[in-house]
Design an enzyme around this catalytic site. Structure first.
Site, PDB file in Angstrom:
ATOM      1  N   GLU A 200       0.820  -1.209   0.000  1.00 51.53           N
ATOM      2  CA  GLU A 200       0.000   0.000   0.000  1.00 51.53           C
ATOM      3  C   GLU A 200       0.861   1.270   0.000  1.00 51.53           C
ATOM      4  O   GLU A 200       0.525   2.237  -0.658  1.00 51.53           O
ATOM      5  CB  GLU A 200      -0.931  -0.026   1.219  1.00 51.53           C
ATOM      6  CG  GLU A 200      -1.977   1.073   1.250  1.00 51.53           C
ATOM      7  CD  GLU A 200      -3.068   0.917   0.180  1.00 51.53           C
ATOM      8  OE1 GLU A 200      -3.021  -0.069  -0.575  1.00 51.53           O
ATOM      9  OE2 GLU A 200      -3.939   1.791   0.104  1.00 51.53           O
ATOM     10  N   ASP A 201       1.968   1.241   0.732  1.00 53.70           N
ATOM     11  CA  ASP A 201       2.692   2.490   0.969  1.00 53.70           C
ATOM     12  C   ASP A 201       4.066   2.612   0.313  1.00 53.70           C
ATOM     13  O   ASP A 201       4.721   3.637   0.456  1.00 53.70           O
ATOM     14  CB  ASP A 201       2.881   2.695   2.486  1.00 53.70           C
ATOM     15  CG  ASP A 201       1.555   2.907   3.198  1.00 53.70           C
ATOM     16  OD1 ASP A 201       0.578   3.269   2.502  1.00 53.70           O
ATOM     17  OD2 ASP A 201       1.492   2.712   4.416  1.00 53.70           O
TER      18      ASP A 201
END
Ligand code: MN
Length: 717
Positions: free
Chosen positions: A76-77
């Site tokens: 996600e990051d």
């Protein structure tokens, strides 16, 4: 921050066979991915996944879970992709990381806490593997521990509310009381720091007033029980959590001083008899607080919980709560936390499936030899028959599995369902028949002019959508039937030389068991009664038209001849003086190639040359006479052509049918529906036409009409 070797050591302490290599690789991979990213605290971001992994080691989870903890934010990051994870760590870990990533994404939807119960179900449904949920809870716990670093107070409160209403109950549900208490306490500290401080102060006061109080009460109770004949009784005591004290204060509107159960004591004895004996001993020794005694042994709670509860003024003259139970009852109470939770939350007792699942889960948790065994066996099967989707505003809509955007639209509002023309799923325009997935955000595109389509009925799964579509189609179809029935009656009245008005039917409504004129029109339009039947009922004295026995349709009606009875038929080759009939099987029209068949005493019957009936006369060639249409006669006379049609059973189809025929100067004189299915009508229709070419034109026009599946001259019917 936990160092790489420390983390490995922690895992090896409870699982000596753990795969060190994969732990080391995950640690390094996550460190590289998060690189120089920083947390709000100013710490390197990498500290977060490492702490999450550390929390998971406290739960003694398997290596795959620890690795997932380390990797949970990489997709996600950071620039890492699921493909990278798959390549480096294999499919099991990829599946787990993907699961946690998806859970993180649905978190971004707004205002879930308004629908906490549904959101909890969504989280469970999306955590197909319980390890996904465990990693998510550890992630949330660490985020809550570092919540105070966030600068935006609105965001802090939102996260705290969500934790309190969604994640703390989930932690309790899967039996992690410790995480549940901490999540609640951290949320409480954010949401209501004053209340929390005042409870903490009061607890501190109580504690200092009675140093070692819990221990003293435990000891006094134990001594009393042992002396009075229960040497096997064990006693334990604890202070309740700050948040649970607050909940009690909130719901019972009593003061802190009145709260008798800040300290809870538990007595465990060997048998049911001993429970009552212990109760007697305690009641004999200490003053009883009225209204606090509950006998859940003779009447267990619906979730199976049994114990004796009582409140007394205890050894140090303070109110205490005492629970008395056997070891068996204690096990049930501990295993049944989920059921207990559901009970406390005043859920409807429809959750028996969840309850059984929880029992099994906790049973495995208690009895599994190794942690891996527990995890492998515990796939979350809850809510697998449901999907949860979001509206653009973040409202959660719960639907059965297999539901489509049309179901979604009807679930939001009937009007939205009726007028939906398209759907954006997660921002992409997709077909209305697309099956929705958990966490999908669905935006329904509507148009005022849209009406429900019969095609929807084939893919919707919810009862509400089905019912609305069917009701709409029935109404629509009825309108069509009414129009058609009215047109058919109007025609037959005119043809027979009568004026037509709705009123003229009033007298016959009863005969046809119709409640209104429209009702009768609809029945005629649907082919339940023929227009002729109705006409004959209105004018019983009118000369009956000859009827076909098989179909009930009138056969060719001899037209009143414009110039008297000696007007010759437009057919050449006939034997003068012999009666002539048109065959009911093939309805010959001017332009058709025809043949005459002689029947003694009846005359000549005209068939089309390709009529199947002719086969039965092949052995008697003497009966065949050669005839032909008198093309030059140019008579204005109309003939009946019969066609067989298969028409889509949908609104508007009958309307377009009669429109096409009307535009082509055809005149529908009769209609009979011979078969009716969900999708199609089969019907026979009589049309007044000039000749075969005229009918062919009409058939061609009908074939060009989309709702019409097939049209042919009716032969031998
Ligand atoms: Mn995280």
């Amino acid at each position: 921050m936990i160092r790489q070797y420390e983390l490995v050591e922690r895992v090896r302490a409870y699982d000596p066979s753990a795969d060190e290599d994969i732990l080391n690789r995950a640690y390094v991979f996550s460190l590289k991915c998060h690189g120089s990213q920083l947390r709000a605290s100013g710490d390197p971001y990498f500290a977060h996944p490492v702490e999450v992994a550390g929390l998971l080691t406290q739960m003694k989870l398997d290596t795959a879970s620890i690795v997932t903890g380390l990797l949970h934010d990489t997709v996600e990051d950071t620039v890492a992709t699921l493909e990278d994870i798959e390549r480096l760590f294999g499919s099991e870990i990829t599946r787990l990381v993907d699961g946690v990533t998806k859970l993180s994404r649905i978190e971004l939807q707004s205002d879930q806490t308004k629908q906490a119960e549904n959101f909890r179900k969504l989280v469970l449904a999306m955590s197909e593997d319980i390890r996904v949920l465990l990693v998510k809870l550890a992630d949330r716990l660490h985020n809550m521990r570092t919540l105070h670093y966030l600068k935006n107070p609105e965001k802090r409160r939102r996260i705290a509310r969500e934790t309190l209403e969604i994640y703390a109950p989930l932690a309790e549900r899967i039996g992690i009381q410790r995480w549940k208490d901490e999540l609640e306490d951290l949320s409480f500290a954010e949401l209501n720091p004053e209340a929390r401080d005042s409870i903490l102060t009061q607890l501190a006061r109580l504690r200092s007033e009675g140093e070692g109080r819990v221990e003293r009460v435990v000891e006094a109770l134990r001594q009393t029980l042992h002396e009075q004949g229960l040497p096997g009784a064990t006693v334990s005591g604890r202070e309740k959590s700050v948040y649970s004290i607050w909940r009690k204060l909130e719901h019972k509107s009593i003061s802190f001083e009145q709260l008798s159960d800040i300290m809870a004591f538990r007595v465990i004895v060997e048998s049911v008899d001993a429970c009552y004996q212990a109760l007697g001993i305690i009641h004999a020794r200490y003053p009883v607080v009225p209204g606090r005694f509950k006998d859940y042994i003779s009447t267990p709670k619906p979730n199976g919980y049994s114990s004796l509860h009582t409140g007394v003024i205890g050894p140090d003259k303070q109110r205490i709560e005492v629970q008395i139970r056997t070891q068996d009852m204690h096990d049930v109470a501990e295993l049944g936390v989920a059921a207990h939770w559901a009970y406390k939350q005043d859920q409807q007792r429809t959750e028996t499936r969840e309850y059984r699942w929880m029992r099994e889960l906790l049973d495995i948790l208690e009895h599994a030899q190794r942690p891996e065994e527990f995890l492998e066996h515990t796939k979350l099967e809850l809510f697998q028959d449901q999907v949860f989707c979001f509206t653009p505003k973040g409202d959660l809509i719960s639907l059965p599995r297999g539901a489509t955007p049309v179901d979604f639209a009807y679930a939001v509002h009937s009007q939205i369902g009726d007028t939906c023309v398209g759907a954006k799923i997660n921002g992409r325009m997709l077909p209305l028949r697309t099956q929705l997935q958990n966490g999908d955000q669905v935006e329904i595109v509507t148009s005022k002019s849209q009406t429900p389509s019969p095609a929807w009925e084939r893919f919707v799964v919810t009862g509400k959508a089905k019912a609305r579509i069917r009701r709409f189609l029935r109404t629509q179809q009825r309108t069509q039937y009414i129009q058609l029935g009215r047109a058919l009656l109007l025609k037959i009245f005119r043809r027979e030389g009568y004026d037509f008005s709705d009123k003229s039917l009033d007298g016959v409504l009863k005969i046809f068991q119709a409640t209104s004129t429209d009702d009768l029109f609809a029945n005629v339009g649907a082919g339940l009664h023929s227009a002729h039947e109705v006409f004959n009922a209105v004018f019983p004295g009118h000369k009956q038209t000859e009827r076909d026995e098989k179909t009930g349709l009138p056969t060719v009606r001899p037209k009143p001849k414009p110039k008297g009875k000696d007007q010759p038929l437009p057919i050449r080759g006939l034997i003068p003086g012999m009666a002539v009939h048109y065959a009911r099987c093939c309805h010959p029209l001017p332009g058709d190639r025809i043949v005459g068949i002689v029947t003694t005493g009846k005359g000549v019957t005209i068939h089309t040359i390709d009529c199947e009936t002719l086969e039965s006369f092949s052995d008697s060639p003497e009966r065949w006479i050669d005839v032909a249409w008198d093309i030059g006669s140019n008579r204005p006379e109309n003939h009946v052509g019969r066609i067989a049609l298969v028409v889509a059973n949908e609104p508007g189809s009958l309307g377009s049918l009669s429109t096409v025929i009307g535009k082509n100067d055809g005149n529908i004189t009769n209609l009979k529906i011979t078969n009716r299915s969900q999708d199609y009508f089969e019907m026979l229709m009589d049309i007044d036409v000039k000749d075969a070419k005229h009918l062919t034109n009409i058939i061609a026009a009908l074939r060009a009409t989309p709702v019409i599946n097939s049209v042919d001259r009716a032969r031998g019917r």
